[in-house]
Design an enzyme around this catalytic site. Structure first.
Site, PDB file in Angstrom:
ATOM      1  N   HIS B  68       0.844  -1.199   0.000  1.00 59.17           N
ATOM      2  CA  HIS B  68       0.000   0.000   0.000  1.00 59.17           C
ATOM      3  C   HIS B  68       0.879   1.248   0.000  1.00 59.17           C
ATOM      4  O   HIS B  68       0.684   2.164  -0.805  1.00 59.17           O
ATOM      5  CB  HIS B  68      -0.930  -0.010   1.215  1.00 59.17           C
ATOM      6  CG  HIS B  68      -1.561   1.320   1.507  1.00 59.17           C
ATOM      7  ND1 HIS B  68      -2.541   1.873   0.709  1.00 59.17           N
ATOM      8  CD2 HIS B  68      -1.335   2.230   2.494  1.00 59.17           C
ATOM      9  CE1 HIS B  68      -2.897   3.050   1.202  1.00 59.17           C
ATOM     10  NE2 HIS B  68      -2.176   3.307   2.286  1.00 59.17           N
ATOM     11  N   ASP B  97       6.257  21.934 -26.147  1.00 56.70           N
ATOM     12  CA  ASP B  97       6.274  20.575 -25.601  1.00 56.70           C
ATOM     13  C   ASP B  97       7.340  20.549 -24.524  1.00 56.70           C
ATOM     14  O   ASP B  97       7.923  21.575 -24.201  1.00 56.70           O
ATOM     15  CB  ASP B  97       6.606  19.564 -26.715  1.00 56.70           C
ATOM     16  CG  ASP B  97       5.996  18.197 -26.413  1.00 56.70           C
ATOM     17  OD1 ASP B  97       6.396  17.609 -25.410  1.00 56.70           O
ATOM     18  OD2 ASP B  97       5.107  17.762 -27.164  1.00 56.70           O
ATOM     19  N   TRP B 133       6.976  -0.002   4.001  1.00 56.99           N
ATOM     20  CA  TRP B 133       7.431   0.724   2.808  1.00 56.99           C
ATOM     21  C   TRP B 133       8.790   1.364   3.046  1.00 56.99           C
ATOM     22  O   TRP B 133       9.477   1.718   2.097  1.00 56.99           O
ATOM     23  CB  TRP B 133       6.412   1.769   2.365  1.00 56.99           C
ATOM     24  CG  TRP B 133       6.567   3.109   2.999  1.00 56.99           C
ATOM     25  CD1 TRP B 133       6.026   3.514   4.184  1.00 56.99           C
ATOM     26  CD2 TRP B 133       7.300   4.234   2.491  1.00 56.99           C
ATOM     27  NE1 TRP B 133       6.392   4.799   4.443  1.00 56.99           N
ATOM     28  CE2 TRP B 133       7.177   5.273   3.415  1.00 56.99           C
ATOM     29  CE3 TRP B 133       8.058   4.472   1.337  1.00 56.99           C
ATOM     30  CZ2 TRP B 133       7.775   6.520   3.248  1.00 56.99           C
ATOM     31  CZ3 TRP B 133       8.649   5.711   1.171  1.00 56.99           C
ATOM     32  CH2 TRP B 133       8.507   6.725   2.113  1.00 56.99           C
ATOM     33  N   SER B 161      13.141   6.238 -13.807  1.00 54.40           N
ATOM     34  CA  SER B 161      12.027   6.965 -14.405  1.00 54.40           C
ATOM     35  C   SER B 161      11.896   8.355 -13.789  1.00 54.40           C
ATOM     36  O   SER B 161      11.748   9.356 -14.497  1.00 54.40           O
ATOM     37  CB  SER B 161      10.741   6.157 -14.213  1.00 54.40           C
ATOM     38  OG  SER B 161       9.618   6.984 -14.328  1.00 54.40           O
ATOM     39  N   SER B 162      11.961   8.423 -12.450  1.00 56.58           N
ATOM     40  CA  SER B 162      11.815   9.715 -11.776  1.00 56.58           C
ATOM     41  C   SER B 162      12.938  10.665 -12.142  1.00 56.58           C
ATOM     42  O   SER B 162      12.703  11.859 -12.357  1.00 56.58           O
ATOM     43  CB  SER B 162      11.834   9.530 -10.265  1.00 56.58           C
ATOM     44  OG  SER B 162      10.665   8.929  -9.844  1.00 56.58           O
ATOM     45  N   HIS B 245      13.119  11.968   3.549  1.00 47.59           N
ATOM     46  CA  HIS B 245      12.511  13.233   3.948  1.00 47.59           C
ATOM     47  C   HIS B 245      12.300  14.192   2.789  1.00 47.59           C
ATOM     48  O   HIS B 245      11.198  14.707   2.618  1.00 47.59           O
ATOM     49  CB  HIS B 245      13.173  13.889   5.150  1.00 47.59           C
ATOM     50  CG  HIS B 245      12.168  14.825   5.742  1.00 47.59           C
ATOM     51  ND1 HIS B 245      11.154  14.388   6.542  1.00 47.59           N
ATOM     52  CD2 HIS B 245      11.929  16.116   5.489  1.00 47.59           C
ATOM     53  CE1 HIS B 245      10.346  15.398   6.793  1.00 47.59           C
ATOM     54  NE2 HIS B 245      10.795  16.455   6.180  1.00 47.59           N
ATOM     55  N   GLU B 247      11.761  13.271  -0.035  1.00 45.41           N
ATOM     56  CA  GLU B 247      10.671  12.613  -0.763  1.00 45.41           C
ATOM     57  C   GLU B 247       9.305  13.110  -0.299  1.00 45.41           C
ATOM     58  O   GLU B 247       8.395  13.297  -1.112  1.00 45.41           O
ATOM     59  CB  GLU B 247      10.786  11.093  -0.591  1.00 45.41           C
ATOM     60  CG  GLU B 247       9.594  10.282  -1.054  1.00 45.41           C
ATOM     61  CD  GLU B 247       9.416  10.283  -2.556  1.00 45.41           C
ATOM     62  OE1 GLU B 247      10.382  10.574  -3.265  1.00 45.41           O
ATOM     63  OE2 GLU B 247       8.302   9.988  -3.013  1.00 45.41           O
ATOM     64  N   TYR B 249       8.565  16.001   0.748  1.00 46.27           N
ATOM     65  CA  TYR B 249       8.328  17.325   0.144  1.00 46.27           C
ATOM     66  C   TYR B 249       8.115  17.211  -1.350  1.00 46.27           C
ATOM     67  O   TYR B 249       7.399  18.022  -1.938  1.00 46.27           O
ATOM     68  CB  TYR B 249       9.469  18.285   0.489  1.00 46.27           C
ATOM     69  CG  TYR B 249       9.473  18.570   1.969  1.00 46.27           C
ATOM     70  CD1 TYR B 249       8.332  19.107   2.557  1.00 46.27           C
ATOM     71  CD2 TYR B 249      10.534  18.263   2.777  1.00 46.27           C
ATOM     72  CE1 TYR B 249       8.278  19.323   3.910  1.00 46.27           C
ATOM     73  CE2 TYR B 249      10.482  18.482   4.130  1.00 46.27           C
ATOM     74  CZ  TYR B 249       9.354  19.013   4.703  1.00 46.27           C
ATOM     75  OH  TYR B 249       9.296  19.221   6.038  1.00 46.27           O
ATOM     76  N   SER B 260      -1.752  27.346  -5.034  1.00 42.64           N
ATOM     77  CA  SER B 260      -1.424  28.733  -5.362  1.00 42.64           C
ATOM     78  C   SER B 260      -1.997  29.162  -6.706  1.00 42.64           C
ATOM     79  O   SER B 260      -2.064  30.357  -6.994  1.00 42.64           O
ATOM     80  CB  SER B 260       0.093  28.918  -5.387  1.00 42.64           C
ATOM     81  OG  SER B 260       0.649  28.508  -4.158  1.00 42.64           O
ATOM     82  N   HIS B 294      14.875  13.018  12.135  1.00 41.62           N
ATOM     83  CA  HIS B 294      13.712  13.121  13.036  1.00 41.62           C
ATOM     84  C   HIS B 294      12.784  11.913  12.882  1.00 41.62           C
ATOM     85  O   HIS B 294      11.867  11.757  13.664  1.00 41.62           O
ATOM     86  CB  HIS B 294      12.957  14.441  12.837  1.00 41.62           C
ATOM     87  CG  HIS B 294      12.308  14.601  11.503  1.00 41.62           C
ATOM     88  ND1 HIS B 294      12.230  15.798  10.855  1.00 41.62           N
ATOM     89  CD2 HIS B 294      11.699  13.719  10.676  1.00 41.62           C
ATOM     90  CE1 HIS B 294      11.615  15.652   9.717  1.00 41.62           C
ATOM     91  NE2 HIS B 294      11.278  14.398   9.577  1.00 41.62           N
ATOM     92  N   HIS B 295      13.040  11.078  11.870  1.00 43.07           N
ATOM     93  CA  HIS B 295      12.279   9.833  11.744  1.00 43.07           C
ATOM     94  C   HIS B 295      12.834   8.747  12.654  1.00 43.07           C
ATOM     95  O   HIS B 295      12.275   7.667  12.736  1.00 43.07           O
ATOM     96  CB  HIS B 295      12.322   9.334  10.299  1.00 43.07           C
ATOM     97  CG  HIS B 295      11.648  10.256   9.340  1.00 43.07           C
ATOM     98  ND1 HIS B 295      10.325  10.146   9.006  1.00 43.07           N
ATOM     99  CD2 HIS B 295      12.113  11.334   8.651  1.00 43.07           C
ATOM    100  CE1 HIS B 295      10.002  11.088   8.148  1.00 43.07           C
ATOM    101  NE2 HIS B 295      11.062  11.835   7.922  1.00 43.07           N
ATOM    102  N   THR B 320       6.685  27.033   5.967  1.00 44.55           N
ATOM    103  CA  THR B 320       5.365  26.450   5.725  1.00 44.55           C
ATOM    104  C   THR B 320       4.287  27.406   6.231  1.00 44.55           C
ATOM    105  O   THR B 320       3.260  27.593   5.577  1.00 44.55           O
ATOM    106  CB  THR B 320       5.247  25.081   6.422  1.00 44.55           C
ATOM    107  OG1 THR B 320       6.412  24.317   6.116  1.00 44.55           O
ATOM    108  CG2 THR B 320       4.027  24.338   5.941  1.00 44.55           C
ATOM    109  N   LYS B 323       3.572  30.108   3.828  1.00 40.59           N
ATOM    110  CA  LYS B 323       2.691  29.700   2.729  1.00 40.59           C
ATOM    111  C   LYS B 323       1.233  29.692   3.165  1.00 40.59           C
ATOM    112  O   LYS B 323       0.360  30.231   2.461  1.00 40.59           O
ATOM    113  CB  LYS B 323       3.084  28.299   2.240  1.00 40.59           C
ATOM    114  CG  LYS B 323       4.366  28.316   1.484  1.00 40.59           C
ATOM    115  CD  LYS B 323       4.713  26.947   0.968  1.00 40.59           C
ATOM    116  CE  LYS B 323       5.602  27.048  -0.229  1.00 40.59           C
ATOM    117  NZ  LYS B 323       4.965  27.627  -1.399  1.00 40.59           N
ATOM    118  N   ARG B 442       1.675   0.760  15.121  1.00 43.62           N
ATOM    119  CA  ARG B 442       1.458   0.595  13.674  1.00 43.62           C
ATOM    120  C   ARG B 442       1.754  -0.841  13.257  1.00 43.62           C
ATOM    121  O   ARG B 442       2.473  -1.557  13.930  1.00 43.62           O
ATOM    122  CB  ARG B 442       2.454   1.434  12.860  1.00 43.62           C
ATOM    123  CG  ARG B 442       2.449   2.860  13.060  1.00 43.62           C
ATOM    124  CD  ARG B 442       3.701   3.474  12.402  1.00 43.62           C
ATOM    125  NE  ARG B 442       3.662   3.369  10.942  1.00 43.62           N
ATOM    126  CZ  ARG B 442       4.620   3.863  10.149  1.00 43.62           C
ATOM    127  NH1 ARG B 442       5.657   4.465  10.647  1.00 43.62           N
ATOM    128  NH2 ARG B 442       4.516   3.747   8.845  1.00 43.62           N
TER     129      ARG B 442
END
Lengths: 324, 524
Positions: B68, B97, B133, B161-162, B245, B247, B249, B260, B294-295, B320, B323, B442
């Site tokens: 998932h 293009d 994951w 790909s990315s 991390h 990722e 963002y 926006s 921090h993870h 943040t 924004k 979890r």
């Protein structure tokens, strides 16, 4: 198709190469995964090697055709300034992604040297923190050193004695590839590797200057020298690996020193092989097909950027893997 | 030549070099993956409907949580944003293009192969990856099922790909802007994607390195992540989160860009604080590289590292907050109307803020020892990803779908979809805060009896949310097939070059560089 008006944008025709390339990548990695699992005795079916081979053949074929198309378009004058700039930007950012790939492995090296190995050996890390019980209870007897000549597993008396799950035999090397002292300097292969690669970065630059002056003969000579230096580096690296495996007991399995050493130098060596092939292709294009002009030679320039990048990675390797 | 302008049939999609076709492929693919990943989420929620083991084995439950996460992150959210980038960036900057159209097609077609390979692990002996994951070593190395090798290579080609897609986006933005479209005149969606693409090129190779190290440890006797050879399993977490991390963002910055674009349109006011938005985005991107640990507060890091990562994480609240303030200030005293895209965008601002605040709570290292690995974390990141990333994508689809297909969606149906999703997600994820704070861990298929009521509510909400996405599929299909004709502008006086083209735009958007005037450039 007519030449492009610089005021009108150019978009290439639809092409079947991208999806075939995606298929080639899929076959390559699916075949590789199956082959590797087969080696470890857990394959879902035994023909992974054939899939891998088919994938690689398709990959190389499509890459050849794709580059050929791109070169033909350029020679036909289809590429306006904007398209050329796209290739320049694409190559620059591709090299940046390569830099970050190596960064990950250098990060691993820095972490194990400054944190993991001191903790396991019962000493303070870079920030002054200790993990005394890790050392006393799990890996008692391990001495903090770099290169790590005796693995934690050996320090406690072998795989059967370690207190955490066993994930293989890690036997440290008898000798390392590090700086042998000033007396052994001139028989130290990495020094010669450095000399060879730095020289080649210089020669490819000279070749570039001659190309800009349209001095084709000198371009051929200096680019040829660069290719030969690249091949020399690969041979020296082969000799080094042979020595490491056969005389030093230094292998991918000999603990974290061997693992980081072979992964960093191995990926670098792979990039040198790629770079040498690319430069050789440039040499063939220039001498046989007469490609490149003083103002239009981004293929050559991209190859030389790549070569300089490989050189910079080597300098980092020389400092962080071999000397420090 | 003429054939290439109006291609038809299956070959149009297989061989295309057109940014709109490729954008469409990305969006449909990501929606398919959204449904696949969603079904897996529903398996999880069905099992957790009541305490005890009812439907699935614990090992299969772990495979579901793992797949998932992987499918939603790499298969749904990221490709959806790349699809939006493909469709919108050339239109917004006045380009014909993408810069490298063939590479663009390669970037897309890698994905179906990669996800075929990843999903095929479900049918392999030993089952699919079951280590979460985040695939922490040694769960993903010493104790992994054999299918981990396929997982590793799937990650490799997804990463390729990315990276290729991001190189293309950066080259497009740097090289293809129409005359007059300076960097500080670009729409914020373009700006946020510019920075996102940079983050992707910087961190996807590090992820490739991490899975390569796993491969070496598992099959070739390496000891990166095993202490017996001098390595460290915690090294894996450092490398993973150095990727992971930025990722997160990567998954939210483009949604900032979408908000926006939408909020000024329906507030009928120019965006407040354009420059500060750009600088805030850049600051968030920079900070994302120095907060990764921090993870891992509970893993046993040196105290000085705990402090550093705690404070650097909290600093992210500043840009943040800038924004959020700007979006609210844009709405302040505007002539607001609440069409479906605006509903999603406003819900995005409010609910993402909730996710941001729970993130601040998690950033407090001493408090995190209580929250770590509980459902509070699950609630936190689902609040930033579902009403953050997913609502951003939904808002963008409703906002630009009339432009893409030239047909207007049914406003009433869109609003029903919004309210079903809004209620569904809050019912699903809000109770998770409570069970998490009370200590429910979890990734466990069973739980203590005191958590039963809230879990039942969560599961009911999850099925409501899942159903409403099928309804969304119906709305999109109905729009494409039977929608009423849309005008070029679609909305009331919207801002930007994309609205100067007819709906749908011609196959090659701008064949000649358009003139960028003040009316099209940001800030207004």
């Amino acid at each position: 198709m007519a030449k492009q008006d610089p005021e009108i944008y150019y978009v290439p025709e639809k092409s079947r190469k991208p999806i075939l390339m995606a298929l080639a990548m899929f076959l390559t990695v699916f075949g590789a995964a199956t082959t590797i699992n087969h080696m470890s005795g857990t394959a879902i079916f035994p023909i992974g090697g054939y899939i891998l081979f088919a994938g690689l053949v398709l990959f190389v074929t499509i890459m050849f055709l794709w580059f050929r198309t791109a070169i033909m378009e350029n020679l036909a004058g289809l590429n306006n300034e904007q398209v050329k700039q796209s290739y320049v930007l694409g190559m620059s950012w591709f090299i940046f992604s390569e830099v970050m790939f190596f960064f990950g492995f250098f990060f691993a090296l820095a972490y194990v040297r400054n944190f993991a190995v001191p903790w396991l050996g019962g000493e303070a890390d870079l920030l002054g923190t200790m993990r005394q019980s890790t050392h006393d209870i799990l890996w008692n007897g391990l001495v903090t050193q770099w290169p790590l000549m005796e693995t934690p597993q050996q320090a406690v008396g072998g795989a059967s004695q370690q207190l955490i799950a066993n994930n293989g035999e890690f036997i440290g090397p008898h000798a390392s590839m590090s700086f042998p002292g000033w007396l052994g300097l001139f028989t130290w292969l990495p020094l010669w590797n450095t000399v060879v690669l730095l020289t080649s970065s210089f020669t490819v630059h000279i070749a570039h200057l001659h190309l800009k002056n349209n001095d084709r003969n000198k371009l051929t000579v200096w680019l040829g020298i660069t290719v030969l230096l690249g091949i020399t580096f690969i041979l020296l690296q082969y000799i080094e690996y042979h020595e490491a495996y056969n005389q030093y007991g230094l292998t991918l399995q000999s603990g974290i020193y061997g693992t980081t050493f072979f992964m960093l130098t191995g990926f670098h060596g792979f990039h040198v092989i790629m770079g040498t092939v690319i430069l050789l292709v440039m040499w063939l294009r220039s001498t046989i097909a007469g490609h490149f002009s003083p103002s239009n030679h981004f293929g050559f320039e991209a190859a030389s950027w790549y070569w300089h990048f490989v050189d910079v990675v080597w300098v980092c390797l020389f400092i962080f893997v071999y000397i420090l | 030549m003429s054939e290439s302008h109006h291609p038809t049939g299956i070959k149009r999609w297989l061989y295309t070099t057109n940014h709109k076709d490729i954008g469409t492929l990305y969006l449909w693919f990501s929606f398919l993956m959204f449904l696949v990943g969603g079904v897996m989420a529903l398996v999880i929620r069905a099992e957790l409907f009541q305490p005890g083991l009812q439907l699935v084995e614990p090992n299969f439950f772990n495979q579901m949580t793992t797949m998932h996460g992987l499918i939603m992150v790499f298969g749904a959210v990221m490709p959806a944003f790349v699809g939006l980038a493909n469709w919108m960036i050339p239109l917004m900057i006045g380009a014909p293009d993408m810069a490298l159209p063939r590479l663009n097609n390669l970037s897309f077609w890698i994905l179906p192969f990669a996800f075929f390979m990843l999903l095929s692990t479900l049918f392999m002996p030993g089952g699919a990856p079951n280590f979460g994951w985040t695939f922490y070593a040694p769960l993903s190395t010493t104790y992994a099922p054999p299918s981990v090798t396929y997982f590793i290579f799937a990650i490799h080609i997804m990463g390729a790909s990315s990276i290729l897609g991001s190189i293309n986006i950066i080259a497009t933005i740097m090289g293809m802007r129409a005359p007059g479209m300076g960097y500080m005149k670009m729409p914020l969606f373009v700006w946020t994607w510019f920075i996102t693409a940079y983050l992707l090129i910087a961190v996807m190779p590090v992820l490739a390195g991490a899975v390569t190290m796993m491969l070496i440890d598992i099959h070739f006797g390496g000891s990166f992540f095993s202490a017996a050879g001098g390595g460290d399993p915690v090294l894996f977490q450092h490398i993973f989160w150095f990727f992971g991390h930025p990722e997160v963002y990567i998954m939210i910055l483009p949604a900032f860009g979408v908000a926006s674009a939408i909020i000024p349109t329906f507030a009928r006011k120019p965006l407040f604080g354009y420059h500060s938005m750009v600088y805030a985005t850049a600051s968030i991107a920079f900070l994302s590289f120095i907060v990764w640990a921090h993870h891992m507060f509970t893993v046993g890091m040196p105290l000085v590292a705990e402090g550093f990562f705690m404070f650097s994480t909290m600093i992210i609240a500043v840009p943040t907050g800038v924004k959020i303030f700007n979006w609210v200030a844009t709405m302040w005293r505007g002539s607001m109307t609440f069409e479906t895209p605006m509903l999603f965008a406003v819900a995005f601002v409010i609910l993402f803020t909730i996710g941001g605040f729970s993130g601040l709570m998690l950033a407090i290292a001493p408090a995190d020892f209580q929250y770590h690995d509980t459902y509070f974390v699950v609630a936190h990141f689902h609040y930033v990803l579902v009403p953050g990333a997913i609502f951003g994508i939904m808002a963008a689809v409703y906002f630009w779908l009339p432009k893409w297909c030239g047909k207007m969606y049914d406003e009433m149906m869109g609003k029903v979809h919004f309210w079903l999703s809004f209620i569904g997600l809050n019912v699903t994820f809000f109770p998770m805060h409570f069970v998490g704070l009370a200590g429910m861990p979890r990734r466990i298929p069973d739980y203590a009896l005191q958590f039963a009521d809230f879990n039942m509510i969560s599961s009911a909400g999850a099925f409501l949310f899942g159903f409403s996405q099928v309804f969304f599929l119906g709305i999109v299909l109905q729009t494409i097939l039977y929608g009423k004709k849309a005008r070029s502008e679609v909305w009331d006086n919207p801002h930007g070059l994309e609205w100067t083209l007819p709906s749908p735009p011609p196959y090659h958007s701008f064949t000649q560089p358009p003139q960028v005037t003040m009316a099209h450039a940001s800030p207004r």
